[in-house]
Design a protein around this motif. Structure first.
Motif, PDB file in Angstrom:
ATOM      1  N   TYR A  32       0.829  -1.214   0.000  1.00  0.00           N
ATOM      2  CA  TYR A  32       0.000   0.000   0.000  1.00  0.00           C
ATOM      3  C   TYR A  32       0.862   1.262   0.000  1.00  0.00           C
ATOM      4  CZ  TYR A  32      -3.147   3.608   1.771  1.00  0.00           C
ATOM      5  OH  TYR A  32      -3.860   4.775   1.945  1.00  0.00           O
ATOM      6  N   THR A  33       1.851   1.321   0.877  1.00  0.00           N
ATOM      7  CA  THR A  33       2.651   2.532   1.045  1.00  0.00           C
ATOM      8  C   THR A  33       3.388   2.911  -0.225  1.00  0.00           C
ATOM      9  OG1 THR A  33       2.956   2.022   3.391  1.00  0.00           O
ATOM     10  CG2 THR A  33       4.464   3.623   2.415  1.00  0.00           C
ATOM     11  N   GLU A  34       3.914   1.919  -0.938  1.00  0.00           N
ATOM     12  CA  GLU A  34       4.720   2.192  -2.133  1.00  0.00           C
ATOM     13  C   GLU A  34       3.874   2.443  -3.381  1.00  0.00           C
ATOM     14  OE1 GLU A  34       7.968   2.639  -1.993  1.00  0.00           O
ATOM     15  OE2 GLU A  34       7.744   2.332   0.175  1.00  0.00           O
ATOM     16  N   THR A  35       2.584   2.227  -3.280  1.00  0.00           N
ATOM     17  CA  THR A  35       1.695   2.434  -4.429  1.00  0.00           C
ATOM     18  C   THR A  35       1.143   3.851  -4.411  1.00  0.00           C
ATOM     19  OG1 THR A  35       1.027   0.096  -4.508  1.00  0.00           O
ATOM     20  CG2 THR A  35      -0.434   1.684  -5.547  1.00  0.00           C
ATOM     21  N   THR A  36       1.178   4.516  -5.537  1.00  0.00           N
ATOM     22  CA  THR A  36       0.632   5.861  -5.644  1.00  0.00           C
ATOM     23  C   THR A  36      -0.643   5.836  -6.488  1.00  0.00           C
ATOM     24  OG1 THR A  36       1.811   6.427  -7.680  1.00  0.00           O
ATOM     25  CG2 THR A  36       2.981   6.791  -5.579  1.00  0.00           C
ATOM     26  N   MET A  37      -1.418   6.896  -6.378  1.00  0.00           N
ATOM     27  CA  MET A  37      -2.612   7.013  -7.213  1.00  0.00           C
ATOM     28  C   MET A  37      -2.228   7.058  -8.697  1.00  0.00           C
ATOM     29  SD  MET A  37      -5.523   6.977  -5.564  1.00  0.00           S
ATOM     30  CE  MET A  37      -6.843   8.067  -6.134  1.00  0.00           C
ATOM     31  N   GLU A  38      -1.068   7.633  -9.002  1.00  0.00           N
ATOM     32  CA  GLU A  38      -0.616   7.671 -10.390  1.00  0.00           C
ATOM     33  C   GLU A  38      -0.299   6.260 -10.885  1.00  0.00           C
ATOM     34  OE1 GLU A  38       0.562   8.881 -14.186  1.00  0.00           O
ATOM     35  OE2 GLU A  38      -0.781   9.740 -12.668  1.00  0.00           O
ATOM     36  N   ASP A  39       0.287   5.427 -10.031  1.00  0.00           N
ATOM     37  CA  ASP A  39       0.526   4.028 -10.402  1.00  0.00           C
ATOM     38  C   ASP A  39      -0.787   3.333 -10.744  1.00  0.00           C
ATOM     39  OD1 ASP A  39       3.272   4.245  -9.868  1.00  0.00           O
ATOM     40  OD2 ASP A  39       3.005   3.666  -7.766  1.00  0.00           O
ATOM     41  N   THR A  48      -6.774  10.925 -15.198  1.00  0.00           N
ATOM     42  CA  THR A  48      -6.635  11.521 -13.869  1.00  0.00           C
ATOM     43  C   THR A  48      -7.985  11.993 -13.350  1.00  0.00           C
ATOM     44  OG1 THR A  48      -4.374  12.226 -14.354  1.00  0.00           O
ATOM     45  CG2 THR A  48      -5.503  13.349 -12.549  1.00  0.00           C
ATOM     46  N   TYR A  52     -10.005  10.341  -9.875  1.00  0.00           N
ATOM     47  CA  TYR A  52     -10.361  11.187  -8.740  1.00  0.00           C
ATOM     48  C   TYR A  52     -11.859  11.471  -8.679  1.00  0.00           C
ATOM     49  CZ  TYR A  52      -5.524  11.833  -7.407  1.00  0.00           C
ATOM     50  OH  TYR A  52      -4.247  11.606  -6.960  1.00  0.00           O
ATOM     51  N   ASN A  57      -9.084   9.951  -2.703  1.00  0.00           N
ATOM     52  CA  ASN A  57      -7.674   9.736  -2.393  1.00  0.00           C
ATOM     53  C   ASN A  57      -7.417   8.236  -2.254  1.00  0.00           C
ATOM     54  OD1 ASN A  57      -8.549   9.023   0.297  1.00  0.00           O
ATOM     55  ND2 ASN A  57      -8.602  11.213   0.777  1.00  0.00           N
ATOM     56  N   LYS A  58      -6.173   7.876  -1.987  1.00  0.00           N
ATOM     57  CA  LYS A  58      -5.801   6.461  -1.901  1.00  0.00           C
ATOM     58  C   LYS A  58      -6.485   5.781  -0.717  1.00  0.00           C
ATOM     59  CE  LYS A  58      -1.559   5.203  -0.813  1.00  0.00           C
ATOM     60  NZ  LYS A  58      -0.108   4.905  -0.864  1.00  0.00           N
TER      61      LYS A  58
END
Length: 204
Positions: A32-39, A48, A52, A57-58
């Protein structure tokens, strides 16, 4: 060509599902921590604006994924209780078999929902939703109540019925998910279903 409202609604639902499945894959592989919304956006193919639009948010996305998993599992179990023509024994055994079968078919999502209450980013939200989101336990108890009252089911304190019915299967699944090693799910389904019925049937 003018798109119909039903087509737009279906397209929106499919896009949302693609975002959730992309998030699940990334959470399972990267964490979870290493995953971004952009990923998640890139893997899902969403714009985008679209990602959203569906998820602020994540954290909201992570919670939606948990609720989606719970809903899927619960709907499978509830369908068994709503199936006409099954005997009490058949329903109890099929509930256990279906529970195990769902996790075998959805291991990543299954692991995600089982671990949700112990993850830093979800635990507080999951615990606050526990009572309202645990609809399947309420459904099971409502379905069992007439059989408890007429003696077709052994008498236990109410809070024990769901753990006795599904607890051993949950523990089997939890252990299997840690390794994902080959396991004879058919035998597990048969034996755990038989054990659940043996525990819940009256002794006389």
């Amino acid at each position: 060509m003018v798109e119909s409202a039903s087509y737009r609604s279906e397209t929106t639902a499919l896009r949302r599902q693609a975002i959730l499945m992309a998030a699940l894959k990334l959470f399972a592989t990267r964490g979870y921590t290493e995953t971004t919304m952009e990923d998640i956006r890139q893997l899902s193919g969403a714009s985008t604006g679209s990602i959203y639009h569906h998820f602020e948010n994540k954290e909201k996305l992570a919670l939606a994924l948990y609720l989606e998993g719970r809903k899927g599992l619960n709907s499978h179990l509830q369908a068994i209780m709503d199936t006409p023509g099954l005997s009490l024994e058949e329903v109890i055994k099929t509930l256990v078999s279906t529970y195990l079968g769902w996790f075998a078919a959805n291991p990543d999502l299954g692991q995600y929902i089982i671990q949700a209450d112990s993850t830093e980013y979800l635990s507080a939200q999951v615990q606050s939703l526990q009572q309202s989101s645990d609809a399947v336990s309420q459904h099971i108890m409502a379905w069992l109540r007439p059989f408890i009252d007429d003696g077709s089911i052994a008498l236990y304190p109410d809070q024990l019925y769901v753990p006795l019915l599904l607890g051993p299967s949950r523990e089997f699944v939890r252990r299997w998910l840690k390794t994902r090693q080959n396991s004879d799910f058919h035998t597990a389904q048969q034996e755990l279903a038989r054990a659940a019925w043996h525990t819940l049937r009256p002794s006389h």
